[in-house]
Scaffold this motif. Sequence first.
Motif, PDB file in Angstrom:
ATOM      1  N   ARG A 145       0.847  -1.194   0.000  1.00 38.30           N
ATOM      2  CA  ARG A 145       0.000   0.000   0.000  1.00 38.30           C
ATOM      3  C   ARG A 145       0.882   1.243   0.000  1.00 38.30           C
ATOM      4  N   LYS A 152       0.652   5.898  -0.276  1.00 33.54           N
ATOM      5  CA  LYS A 152      -0.184   7.094  -0.148  1.00 33.54           C
ATOM      6  C   LYS A 152      -0.319   7.807  -1.488  1.00 33.54           C
ATOM      7  N   ALA A 153      -1.503   8.358  -1.714  1.00 33.03           N
ATOM      8  CA  ALA A 153      -1.742   9.145  -2.927  1.00 33.03           C
ATOM      9  C   ALA A 153      -2.793  10.204  -2.625  1.00 33.03           C
ATOM     10  N   VAL A 169      -5.853  11.789  -3.875  1.00 34.13           N
ATOM     11  CA  VAL A 169      -6.881  11.364  -4.823  1.00 34.13           C
ATOM     12  C   VAL A 169      -8.024  12.380  -4.872  1.00 34.13           C
ATOM     13  N   GLU A 199     -11.867  13.045  -5.909  1.00 39.16           N
ATOM     14  CA  GLU A 199     -13.121  12.344  -6.169  1.00 39.16           C
ATOM     15  C   GLU A 199     -14.227  13.344  -6.437  1.00 39.16           C
ATOM     16  N   LYS A 250      -5.240   9.107   0.357  1.00 40.77           N
ATOM     17  CA  LYS A 250      -5.799   7.772   0.533  1.00 40.77           C
ATOM     18  C   LYS A 250      -4.697   6.732   0.426  1.00 40.77           C
ATOM     19  N   LYS A 301      -3.576   3.394  -1.347  1.00 39.22           N
ATOM     20  CA  LYS A 301      -3.880   2.640  -2.554  1.00 39.22           C
ATOM     21  C   LYS A 301      -2.954   1.426  -2.640  1.00 39.22           C
ATOM     22  N   GLN A 302      -3.278   0.488  -3.522  1.00 34.45           N
ATOM     23  CA  GLN A 302      -2.443  -0.687  -3.746  1.00 34.45           C
ATOM     24  C   GLN A 302      -1.811  -0.615  -5.127  1.00 34.45           C
ATOM     25  N   GLU A 359      -3.714  -1.314  -8.283  1.00 28.67           N
ATOM     26  CA  GLU A 359      -4.667  -0.323  -8.793  1.00 28.67           C
ATOM     27  C   GLU A 359      -4.066   0.578  -9.861  1.00 28.67           C
ATOM     28  N   THR A 372      -5.609  10.598  -9.485  1.00 31.79           N
ATOM     29  CA  THR A 372      -4.437  11.139  -8.799  1.00 31.79           C
ATOM     30  C   THR A 372      -3.684  12.053  -9.760  1.00 31.79           C
ATOM     31  N   ASP A 423      -2.804   7.951 -13.587  1.00 29.88           N
ATOM     32  CA  ASP A 423      -2.460   8.342 -12.217  1.00 29.88           C
ATOM     33  C   ASP A 423      -1.038   8.889 -12.166  1.00 29.88           C
ATOM     34  N   GLY A 434       1.081  10.419  -6.200  1.00 27.94           N
ATOM     35  CA  GLY A 434       1.074   9.109  -5.557  1.00 27.94           C
ATOM     36  C   GLY A 434       2.518   8.659  -5.364  1.00 27.94           C
TER      37      GLY A 434
END
Length: 331
Positions: free
Chosen positions: A5, A7-8, A10, A12, A23, A25-26, A29, A65, A100, A104
């Motif tokens: 995981r 941090k990014a 993001v 929305e 958020k 993220k993995q 993704e 992102t 993205d 990130g």
Amino acid sequence: MEKQRFKAYVIEEKDGNFIGEIKAKQLEELPEGDLLIKVYYSSLNYKDALSASGNKGVTKNYPHTPGIDAVGKVVQSNNADFSPDDEVIVTSYDLGMNTDGGFGQYIRVPASWAVRLPKNMSMKEAMIYGTAGLTAGMSVYRLTELVKPDDGKIVVSGATGGVGSMSVAMLSKLGYTVAAITGKTTEHEYLRKLGATEIIDRNEIGQAEKKPITKAQFAGAIDTVGGAILENIIKSTAPMGVVTACGNVGSPKIELTVFPFILRGVTLIGIDSQNYPMHYRNKVWGLLADSWKPGHLAEIATEITLEQLPEKIDLMLQGQVRGRVVVKMSE
């Protein structure tokens, strides 16, 4: 690694509003691509601020992102030209727009988007430059092909912005006499420190000028704003002068006759850093790392964290950001 995981920042879309939040993220993704890169630094550009505010002309789909600039180390490579631990710069193309981006801690991109970090350049320096520095470098490169320091004064519009600041500093380093256009009276000292020898009030040169051609004042120009300022610069450029244009924050429209071009031989060169050929990119990055590097490069930038991004994005949309904003992403 695929479950790691990161941090990014993001953006929305919620009930017609665009909200930014940090958020987790993995890696799985991220989009497909040849290179998985751990991002050490990114930077904030006007296009990022537009993406973060929901401008569909920049970013079509959300969540997203932003971050059109990134520098870091290759973690995984499916391309023979790059290996793990290679330090690379990624700017432009579709990064941070619909792919993205650098806000990130990891990105995955095609190998064709990556440039090796020059030996004489740190990662932070690469992002002090970023797209703005690359655009300024491309503008200066094209201008210097045709205009030399002895030919006369070079004018730079939007001089306190990222591209403008870099252009003033680079031109001064190369021995050109530079006039800087700004509407910010509090920034005159900053511009003189970068190397400007003259400050021109934006309101004066931004007034509509009915004459098709005016008194020759400049041997060349780097325009970052478009609109009436670009019109008046072109009208007042000396014979065989060169004007580069890379922005439209003032306006995408200009109203001109052909007289500056056919009576004075003025050349107008458009600069599109997003899709500029790779051989130009490598050449300009090499110059930025070496003979074109301003002595006060660090003074052009402010370093922030992901948590400080929302405030800086708001300030950028209000035209209140000076120089470059570098975002520290990883240790």
